[in-house]
Design a protein around this motif. Structure first.
Motif, PDB file in Angstrom:
ATOM      1  N   ILE A  33       0.750  -1.179  -0.067  1.00 31.66           N
ATOM      2  CA  ILE A  33       0.035  -0.140  -0.282  1.00 31.66           C
ATOM      3  C   ILE A  33       0.801   1.351  -0.036  1.00 31.66           C
ATOM      4  CG2 ILE A  33      -1.798   1.116   1.334  1.00 31.66           C
ATOM      5  CD1 ILE A  33      -2.834  -1.274   2.176  1.00 31.66           C
ATOM      6  N   ARG A  34       0.452   2.247  -0.813  1.00 30.06           N
ATOM      7  CA  ARG A  34       1.347   3.288  -1.116  1.00 30.06           C
ATOM      8  C   ARG A  34       0.985   4.165   0.152  1.00 30.06           C
ATOM      9  NH1 ARG A  34      -0.022   5.004  -7.003  1.00 30.06           N
ATOM     10  NH2 ARG A  34       1.662   3.971  -8.196  1.00 30.06           N
TER      11      ARG A  34
ATOM     12  N   THR B  62       5.249  -0.138  -3.194  1.00 22.64           N
ATOM     13  CA  THR B  62       5.208  -0.194  -1.706  1.00 22.64           C
ATOM     14  C   THR B  62       5.635   1.006  -1.159  1.00 22.64           C
ATOM     15  OG1 THR B  62       7.300  -0.980  -1.325  1.00 22.64           O
ATOM     16  CG2 THR B  62       5.434  -2.747  -1.678  1.00 22.64           C
ATOM     17  N   SER B  63       6.044   2.052  -1.654  1.00 26.55           N
ATOM     18  CA  SER B  63       6.759   3.216  -1.309  1.00 26.55           C
ATOM     19  C   SER B  63       7.897   2.910  -0.050  1.00 26.55           C
ATOM     20  CB  SER B  63       5.937   4.154  -0.664  1.00 26.55           C
ATOM     21  OG  SER B  63       5.270   3.653   0.265  1.00 26.55           O
ATOM     22  N   PHE B  64       8.722   1.941  -0.608  1.00 29.41           N
ATOM     23  CA  PHE B  64       9.830   1.591   0.330  1.00 29.41           C
ATOM     24  C   PHE B  64      10.759   2.432   0.229  1.00 29.41           C
ATOM     25  CE2 PHE B  64      10.877  -2.466   2.481  1.00 29.41           C
ATOM     26  CZ  PHE B  64      12.148  -2.354   2.754  1.00 29.41           C
TER      27      PHE B  64
ATOM     28  N   LEU C  86      19.632 -23.772 -15.144  1.00 27.78           N
ATOM     29  CA  LEU C  86      19.515 -22.963 -14.069  1.00 27.78           C
ATOM     30  C   LEU C  86      20.522 -21.657 -14.383  1.00 27.78           C
ATOM     31  CD1 LEU C  86      19.955 -25.591 -10.954  1.00 27.78           C
ATOM     32  CD2 LEU C  86      18.203 -23.958 -11.116  1.00 27.78           C
ATOM     33  N   VAL C  87      21.536 -21.822 -14.664  1.00 26.96           N
ATOM     34  CA  VAL C  87      22.322 -20.605 -15.038  1.00 26.96           C
ATOM     35  C   VAL C  87      21.506 -19.569 -15.847  1.00 26.96           C
ATOM     36  CG1 VAL C  87      24.507 -19.797 -16.213  1.00 26.96           C
ATOM     37  CG2 VAL C  87      24.513 -21.776 -14.671  1.00 26.96           C
ATOM     38  N   ILE C  88      21.171 -20.067 -17.006  1.00 25.96           N
ATOM     39  CA  ILE C  88      20.367 -19.048 -17.738  1.00 25.96           C
ATOM     40  C   ILE C  88      19.257 -18.244 -17.062  1.00 25.96           C
ATOM     41  CG2 ILE C  88      18.795 -18.885 -19.779  1.00 25.96           C
ATOM     42  CD1 ILE C  88      20.684 -21.196 -21.101  1.00 25.96           C
ATOM     43  N   VAL C  89      18.455 -19.283 -16.376  1.00 23.35           N
ATOM     44  CA  VAL C  89      17.332 -18.753 -15.380  1.00 23.35           C
ATOM     45  C   VAL C  89      18.022 -17.627 -14.242  1.00 23.35           C
ATOM     46  CG1 VAL C  89      15.802 -19.355 -13.481  1.00 23.35           C
ATOM     47  CG2 VAL C  89      15.646 -20.560 -15.448  1.00 23.35           C
ATOM     48  N   ALA C  90      18.962 -17.949 -13.674  1.00 22.85           N
ATOM     49  CA  ALA C  90      19.557 -17.013 -12.994  1.00 22.85           C
ATOM     50  C   ALA C  90      20.001 -15.787 -13.595  1.00 22.85           C
ATOM     51  CB  ALA C  90      20.870 -17.694 -12.258  1.00 22.85           C
ATOM     52  N   ILE C  91      20.695 -15.729 -14.834  1.00 24.23           N
ATOM     53  CA  ILE C  91      20.979 -14.489 -15.377  1.00 24.23           C
ATOM     54  C   ILE C  91      19.706 -13.899 -15.687  1.00 24.23           C
ATOM     55  CG2 ILE C  91      22.064 -13.787 -17.692  1.00 24.23           C
ATOM     56  CD1 ILE C  91      23.938 -15.865 -17.538  1.00 24.23           C
ATOM     57  N   GLY C  92      18.563 -14.535 -16.350  1.00 22.65           N
ATOM     58  CA  GLY C  92      17.450 -13.695 -16.748  1.00 22.65           C
ATOM     59  C   GLY C  92      16.928 -13.282 -15.419  1.00 22.65           C
ATOM     60  N   CYS C  93      16.797 -13.716 -14.163  1.00 20.91           N
ATOM     61  CA  CYS C  93      16.323 -13.061 -12.903  1.00 20.91           C
ATOM     62  C   CYS C  93      17.051 -11.777 -12.707  1.00 20.91           C
ATOM     63  CB  CYS C  93      16.596 -14.104 -11.841  1.00 20.91           C
ATOM     64  SG  CYS C  93      15.161 -15.268 -11.691  1.00 20.91           S
ATOM     65  N   THR C  94      18.551 -11.924 -12.754  1.00 20.52           N
ATOM     66  CA  THR C  94      19.393 -10.615 -12.666  1.00 20.52           C
ATOM     67  C   THR C  94      18.565  -9.531 -13.447  1.00 20.52           C
ATOM     68  OG1 THR C  94      21.137 -11.397 -14.091  1.00 20.52           O
ATOM     69  CG2 THR C  94      21.327 -11.787 -11.679  1.00 20.52           C
ATOM     70  N   PHE C  95      18.487  -9.934 -14.779  1.00 21.73           N
ATOM     71  CA  PHE C  95      18.231  -8.744 -15.720  1.00 21.73           C
ATOM     72  C   PHE C  95      16.848  -8.176 -15.521  1.00 21.73           C
ATOM     73  CE2 PHE C  95      21.053  -7.789 -18.838  1.00 21.73           C
ATOM     74  CZ  PHE C  95      22.071  -9.033 -19.111  1.00 21.73           C
ATOM     75  N   ALA C  96      15.817  -9.231 -15.048  1.00 25.10           N
ATOM     76  CA  ALA C  96      14.407  -8.672 -14.568  1.00 25.10           C
ATOM     77  C   ALA C  96      14.405  -8.336 -13.403  1.00 25.10           C
ATOM     78  CB  ALA C  96      13.596  -9.998 -14.506  1.00 25.10           C
ATOM     79  N   ALA C  97      15.440  -8.173 -12.539  1.00 25.05           N
ATOM     80  CA  ALA C  97      15.222  -7.646 -11.073  1.00 25.05           C
ATOM     81  C   ALA C  97      15.261  -6.148 -11.178  1.00 25.05           C
ATOM     82  CB  ALA C  97      16.721  -8.126 -10.128  1.00 25.05           C
ATOM     83  N   ILE C  98      15.853  -5.482 -12.030  1.00 24.75           N
ATOM     84  CA  ILE C  98      15.989  -4.121 -12.104  1.00 24.75           C
ATOM     85  C   ILE C  98      14.654  -3.392 -12.013  1.00 24.75           C
ATOM     86  CG2 ILE C  98      16.908  -2.003 -13.235  1.00 24.75           C
ATOM     87  CD1 ILE C  98      19.274  -4.036 -13.897  1.00 24.75           C
ATOM     88  N   PRO C  99      13.872  -3.537 -13.399  1.00 24.56           N
ATOM     89  CA  PRO C  99      12.564  -3.038 -13.294  1.00 24.56           C
ATOM     90  C   PRO C  99      11.617  -3.627 -12.303  1.00 24.56           C
ATOM     91  CG  PRO C  99      12.696  -4.433 -15.279  1.00 24.56           C
ATOM     92  CD  PRO C  99      14.131  -4.552 -14.512  1.00 24.56           C
TER      93      PRO C  99
ATOM     94  N   TYR D  68      12.446  -4.268  -9.341  1.00 23.98           N
ATOM     95  CA  TYR D  68      12.801  -3.678  -7.920  1.00 23.98           C
ATOM     96  C   TYR D  68      11.985  -2.076  -8.044  1.00 23.98           C
ATOM     97  CZ  TYR D  68      15.308  -1.864  -4.050  1.00 23.98           C
ATOM     98  OH  TYR D  68      15.545  -1.172  -2.761  1.00 23.98           O
ATOM     99  N   ARG D  69      12.130  -1.548  -9.215  1.00 20.95           N
ATOM    100  CA  ARG D  69      11.684  -0.349  -9.281  1.00 20.95           C
ATOM    101  C   ARG D  69      10.224  -0.235  -9.115  1.00 20.95           C
ATOM    102  NH1 ARG D  69       9.549   2.245 -13.616  1.00 20.95           N
ATOM    103  NH2 ARG D  69      10.131   0.609 -14.902  1.00 20.95           N
ATOM    104  N   ILE D  70       9.569  -1.225  -9.587  1.00 18.30           N
ATOM    105  CA  ILE D  70       8.041  -1.310  -9.607  1.00 18.30           C
ATOM    106  C   ILE D  70       7.585  -1.493  -8.037  1.00 18.30           C
ATOM    107  CG2 ILE D  70       6.017  -2.811 -10.207  1.00 18.30           C
ATOM    108  CD1 ILE D  70       7.315  -3.111 -12.807  1.00 18.30           C
ATOM    109  N   PHE D  71       8.435  -2.530  -7.477  1.00 16.29           N
ATOM    110  CA  PHE D  71       8.144  -2.778  -5.947  1.00 16.29           C
ATOM    111  C   PHE D  71       8.341  -1.559  -5.005  1.00 16.29           C
ATOM    112  CE2 PHE D  71       8.067  -5.061  -2.135  1.00 16.29           C
ATOM    113  CZ  PHE D  71       9.229  -4.604  -1.476  1.00 16.29           C
TER     114      PHE D  71
END
Lengths: 81, 261
Positions: A8-9, B91-93, B69-82, B84-87
């Motif tokens: 929640i924001r 959540t206004s973390f 497994l390695v390919i999935v891990a690399i994909g996760c690192t690429f996907a983590a950037i956007p 994390y931004r969305i997260f």
């Protein structure tokens, strides 16, 4: 009323960008304010129609030292005039 | 009842069932064959030596698993950037509560013609506050990305100067995230002399990102509510660090009502 949770924001009450308007005790800009109110009433509370009149109000405030002078661009009035 | 006892009691019934369906000799033979087959299989499994072709096939499988497994891990690192931004945004973390508010943004923002937001105004005073405080307009229709001006009026009908301080509130909360104030009259003490009436402007804008929020697609109404509280200036609260201000049992001289002439 205040919700908490992981996704929640959090809306915090924040200070305004330019601070607070000094109070117009003498009513120096009251005429401009009334013009703006009349304009709003005529144009059915549409803000887009009355932006020029609002600009006059800000000009009055700036001229009488009731508001810090700023460029119109910074106040979002770059397209008018 | 333990499981073994249960099995012992059920066994005669099972045998009865088998007798009714088949002859006992055939069932016995079937049972014998099945157990022997199971035994043979298990022995075979344990005694089996992996042949060369099996080994290379196994190795191939292992390599495929590890590579995937390695390919999935690399994909996760690429996907983590956007992600994390969305997260953070959702959540206004870490204090990223609102979109960046500064003058450059105001100067460059474009008005969104397709959405018209109705901003309604409300005013409140606590019952102990004797100002008359009300908005000059009930509502105003604003496009996101456009700066707007609204007015409130406050009047002091009493014969004493009263200092007020205001706070605001916005509902609904999802939309309040996009409501930015450039200048207003809140959070600062405002003094009104007796009988004085004053106009209080609010200069705000709604962020153009309002139209991109899917949760706000059908939300076109925001309520801005101001409350003016009385600020008693000059009120000197007792200092907690004052050595004279200590709780004591004996009645202090100023608490005893003095009978002055």
């Amino acid at each position: 009323m205040s919700q908490t949770g992981p996704f929640i924001r959090v809306t915090t009450v924040s200070a305004p960008l330019k601070g607070s308007f000094p109070l117009d005790h003498e009513g120096t800009c009251k005429l401009e304010m009334l013009n703006y109110m009349v304009c709003l009433h005529e144009k059915k509370q549409q803000n887009s129609e009355c932006r020029d009149v609002a600009k006059d109000y800000f000009e009055c405030r700036m001229n009488h030292g009731l508001m810090d002078k700023d460029e119109w661009q910074k106040l979002g009035y770059g397209d008018t005039k | 009842m333990s499981l073994s006892r249960l099995w012992n009691t059920a066994r005669p019934f099972c045998s009865v069932i088998t007798w009714t369906t088949k002859s006992p000799l055939s069932t016995l033979a079937v049972l014998q064959r099945k157990t022997s087959a199971v035994n043979v299989l298990s022995i075979r499994q344990f005694n089996k030596k992996p042949s060369r072709s099996d080994k290379s096939a196994d190795q191939k499988n292992y390599t495929y698993y590890v590579m995937s497994l390695v390919i999935v891990a690399i994909g996760c690192t690429f996907a983590a950037i956007p992600a994390y931004r969305i997260f953070c945004e959702q959540t206004s973390f870490g204090g990223l509560t609102q979109v960046a508010k500064d003058f450059d943004k105001i100067a460059n923002m474009k008005k969104c013609e397709d959405r018209l937001i109705r901003v309604q105004f409300n005013s409140d005073v606590p019952s102990s506050m004797r100002w008359e405080f009300k908005p000059q307009q009930h509502e105003i229709f604003v496009h996101p990305g456009e700066t707007a001006l609204a007015f409130y009026t406050a009047r002091n009908p009493t014969d004493k100067p009263i200092i007020g301080i205001s706070s605001y509130n916005l509902t609904p909360f999802q939309a309040a995230y996009y409501f930015n104030k450039i200048q207003c009259f809140c959070f600062e003490e405002q003094i009104l002399n007796p009988g004085e009436q004053v106009d209080l402007p609010v200069f705000f804008y709604i962020d153009p990102d309002y139209v991109n929020d899917p949760a706000l697609e059908y939300l076109d109404s925001i309520l801005l509510s101001y409350t003016f509280f009385e600020a008693k200036s000059g009120l000197k609260l007792p200092d907690p660090f004052d050595p004279k201000n200590r709780p004591s049992i004996a009645p202090s001289p100023d608490k005893v009502p003095e009978k002055s002439n």
